[in-house]
Design a protein around this motif. Structure first.
Motif, PDB file in Angstrom:
ATOM      1  N   VAL A  34       0.855  -1.182   0.000  1.00  0.00           N
ATOM      2  CA  VAL A  34       0.000   0.000   0.000  1.00  0.00           C
ATOM      3  C   VAL A  34       0.891   1.231   0.000  1.00  0.00           C
ATOM      4  CG1 VAL A  34      -1.701   1.345   1.274  1.00  0.00           C
ATOM      5  CG2 VAL A  34      -1.873  -1.150   1.233  1.00  0.00           C
ATOM      6  N   GLN A  35       0.689   2.125  -0.954  1.00  0.00           N
ATOM      7  CA  GLN A  35       1.445   3.375  -0.968  1.00  0.00           C
ATOM      8  C   GLN A  35       0.673   4.435  -0.193  1.00  0.00           C
ATOM      9  OE1 GLN A  35       2.617   4.821  -4.831  1.00  0.00           O
ATOM     10  NE2 GLN A  35       3.696   6.607  -3.985  1.00  0.00           N
ATOM     11  N   ALA A  36       1.264   4.916   0.880  1.00  0.00           N
ATOM     12  CA  ALA A  36       0.619   5.931   1.713  1.00  0.00           C
ATOM     13  C   ALA A  36       1.652   6.583   2.615  1.00  0.00           C
ATOM     14  CB  ALA A  36      -0.512   5.323   2.553  1.00  0.00           C
ATOM     15  N   ASP A  37       1.329   7.766   3.096  1.00  0.00           N
ATOM     16  CA  ASP A  37       2.161   8.526   4.027  1.00  0.00           C
ATOM     17  C   ASP A  37       1.678   8.220   5.443  1.00  0.00           C
ATOM     18  OD1 ASP A  37       3.468  10.418   5.557  1.00  0.00           O
ATOM     19  OD2 ASP A  37       3.003  12.099   4.221  1.00  0.00           O
ATOM     20  N   VAL A  38       2.597   7.814   6.328  1.00  0.00           N
ATOM     21  CA  VAL A  38       2.183   7.497   7.700  1.00  0.00           C
ATOM     22  C   VAL A  38       1.584   8.697   8.414  1.00  0.00           C
ATOM     23  CG1 VAL A  38       3.736   5.539   8.035  1.00  0.00           C
ATOM     24  CG2 VAL A  38       4.557   7.868   8.528  1.00  0.00           C
ATOM     25  N   ALA A  39       1.872   9.904   7.947  1.00  0.00           N
ATOM     26  CA  ALA A  39       1.327  11.101   8.566  1.00  0.00           C
ATOM     27  C   ALA A  39      -0.043  11.486   7.999  1.00  0.00           C
ATOM     28  CB  ALA A  39       2.292  12.271   8.404  1.00  0.00           C
ATOM     29  N   ASP A  40      -0.532  10.738   7.019  1.00  0.00           N
ATOM     30  CA  ASP A  40      -1.846  10.986   6.419  1.00  0.00           C
ATOM     31  C   ASP A  40      -2.903  10.258   7.243  1.00  0.00           C
ATOM     32  OD1 ASP A  40      -4.173  11.107   4.927  1.00  0.00           O
ATOM     33  OD2 ASP A  40      -3.222  10.582   3.026  1.00  0.00           O
ATOM     34  N   ARG A  41      -3.495  10.963   8.197  1.00  0.00           N
ATOM     35  CA  ARG A  41      -4.396  10.343   9.168  1.00  0.00           C
ATOM     36  C   ARG A  41      -5.577   9.644   8.497  1.00  0.00           C
ATOM     37  NH1 ARG A  41      -5.139  10.671  14.620  1.00  0.00           N
ATOM     38  NH2 ARG A  41      -3.367  12.104  14.718  1.00  0.00           N
ATOM     39  N   GLU A  42      -6.186  10.284   7.531  1.00  0.00           N
ATOM     40  CA  GLU A  42      -7.370   9.709   6.885  1.00  0.00           C
ATOM     41  C   GLU A  42      -7.043   8.376   6.216  1.00  0.00           C
ATOM     42  OE1 GLU A  42     -10.742  10.880   3.495  1.00  0.00           O
ATOM     43  OE2 GLU A  42      -9.301  12.383   4.199  1.00  0.00           O
ATOM     44  N   SER A  43      -5.932   8.335   5.477  1.00  0.00           N
ATOM     45  CA  SER A  43      -5.550   7.101   4.779  1.00  0.00           C
ATOM     46  C   SER A  43      -5.187   5.991   5.759  1.00  0.00           C
ATOM     47  CB  SER A  43      -4.368   7.372   3.845  1.00  0.00           C
ATOM     48  OG  SER A  43      -4.732   8.275   2.830  1.00  0.00           O
TER      49      SER A  43
END
Length: 338
Positions: free
Chosen positions: A56-65
């Motif tokens: 999964v590509q995502a930013d750990v700081a992206d709360r919603e994701s």
């Protein structure tokens, strides 16, 4: 068991993903990574088709994701590697280190608390302890006070304290591991060992900060993976475990070892202006982890030879990295003679 590994496209996290997918075919391993400059998925070509692996590509700081992912997957374990980790870059631009290493950790802790997990393993660094003198009888233990000296180590110490606080306040089941300098396959070539190997193989000058007398304790990444595996399954909740290799070397000794192993001239060494706030020495006492049952496989001599051979056999991987933006960064960071 459903395991989330953050930063699994990086160096240590990437090696850990492969280790877990191969060792535990009945575990489902989800690799989450933002794919920044140091993120690379080609290392996972051998496992990407396996049923127990996903990305999964995502930013750990992206709360919603992150919240949406936790709600969907219902993870049992979180192994948190994702971090900006290069001291030189933290000196240049501290802000991104705070966002990823501190805020990103908080988001993951909130998600873990909200959806419930068996354990949150936070992978940290010995750099949070500050520096030791050159006295070879002194070591970092789990009781050593945190005294970080760089923006990077300060951001990691901050995230360590958040993890501890979530355990103490919310009873979140956690462990913190603090490792010495890692080396091994798929190490991004901005760090000392892969930088030296790649430069020497190209017969280019190797920059060494100051006089090269700063001492680090070196840990093969495979041994680090086995340590985290043990802490994940057997570590006492709430405890910190130091992971060290008992392989202390000065930076200059490391560089010379690589040069001599490749039968090149030490004239490739070029001493450059020292790093700001450069810690003198790191050395870890891993007794607590050893009592849990951990034992490293590699000493430095066998590990560095294996690593050099890996870089020789995988030139295509690192050569595509050291072009373009990386080269611009290198030229900016090191004022080498042409």
């Amino acid at each position: 068991m459903r395991v989330l590994v953050t930063g699994g496209a990086g160096f240590i996290g990437g090696n850990f993903v492969q280790y877990m997918v191969d060792k535990y075919p009945d575990y489902t391993v989800c690799n989450l990574d933002k794919l920044t400059y140091a993120g690379d998925l080609t290392k996972h070509q051998s496992i990407e088709a396996k049923e127990n692996y996903s990305f999964v590509q995502a930013d750990v700081a992206d709360r919603e994701s992150i919240m949406a992912l936790f709600e969907k997957e219902q993870f049992d374990y979180v192994i948190h590697f994702a971090a900006e980790s290069h001291v030189d870059r933290s000196i240049e631009d501290p802000e991104i280190f705070i966002k990823t290493n501190v805020q990103g950790t908080q988001v993951l802790l909130d998600a873990s608390k909200t959806f419930g997990i068996n354990k949150f393993v936070h992978v940290s660094t010995d750099e949070v302890y500050g520096e030791l003198t050159f006295d070879c009888k002194t070591f970092f233990t789990e009781e050593t006070p945190l005294q970080p000296n760089s923006p990077y180590s300060a951001s990691k110490a901050s995230s360590d304290m958040l993890v501890r606080a979530y355990h103490e306040t919310y009873n979140l089941p956690v462990n913190i591991t603090r490792c010495s300098n890692n080396y091994g396959p798929y190490h991004f070539p901005e760090k000392l060992i892969p930088l030296t190997i790649s430069r020497v193989l190209n017969e280019e000058k190797v920059p060494v900060y100051g006089e090269g007398d700063n001492i680090r304790d070196w840990l093969h990444v495979y041994d680090h993976c086995t340590a985290i595996d043990l802490v994940m399954h057997e570590g006492r909740v709430g405890e910190v475990y130091n992971v060290g290799g008992h392989n202390e070397r000065t930076n200059l000794e490391v560089v010379k070892t690589i040069i001599n192993s490749l039968n090149k001239s030490e004239e490739l060494i070029e001493f450059v202006k020292d790093r700001l706030g450069h810690d003198k020495r790191y050395a870890i006492d891993p007794t607590k982890l050893e009592k849990l049952g951990w034992k490293p496989k590699y000493n430095f001599d066998t590990g560095i030879n294996q690593t050099i051979q890996w870089y020789i056999a995988n030139k295509d991987w690192w050569k595509q990295i050291i072009s373009g933006e990386y080269q611009k960064y290198f030229d900016h960071q090191y004022d080498l003679k042409k």
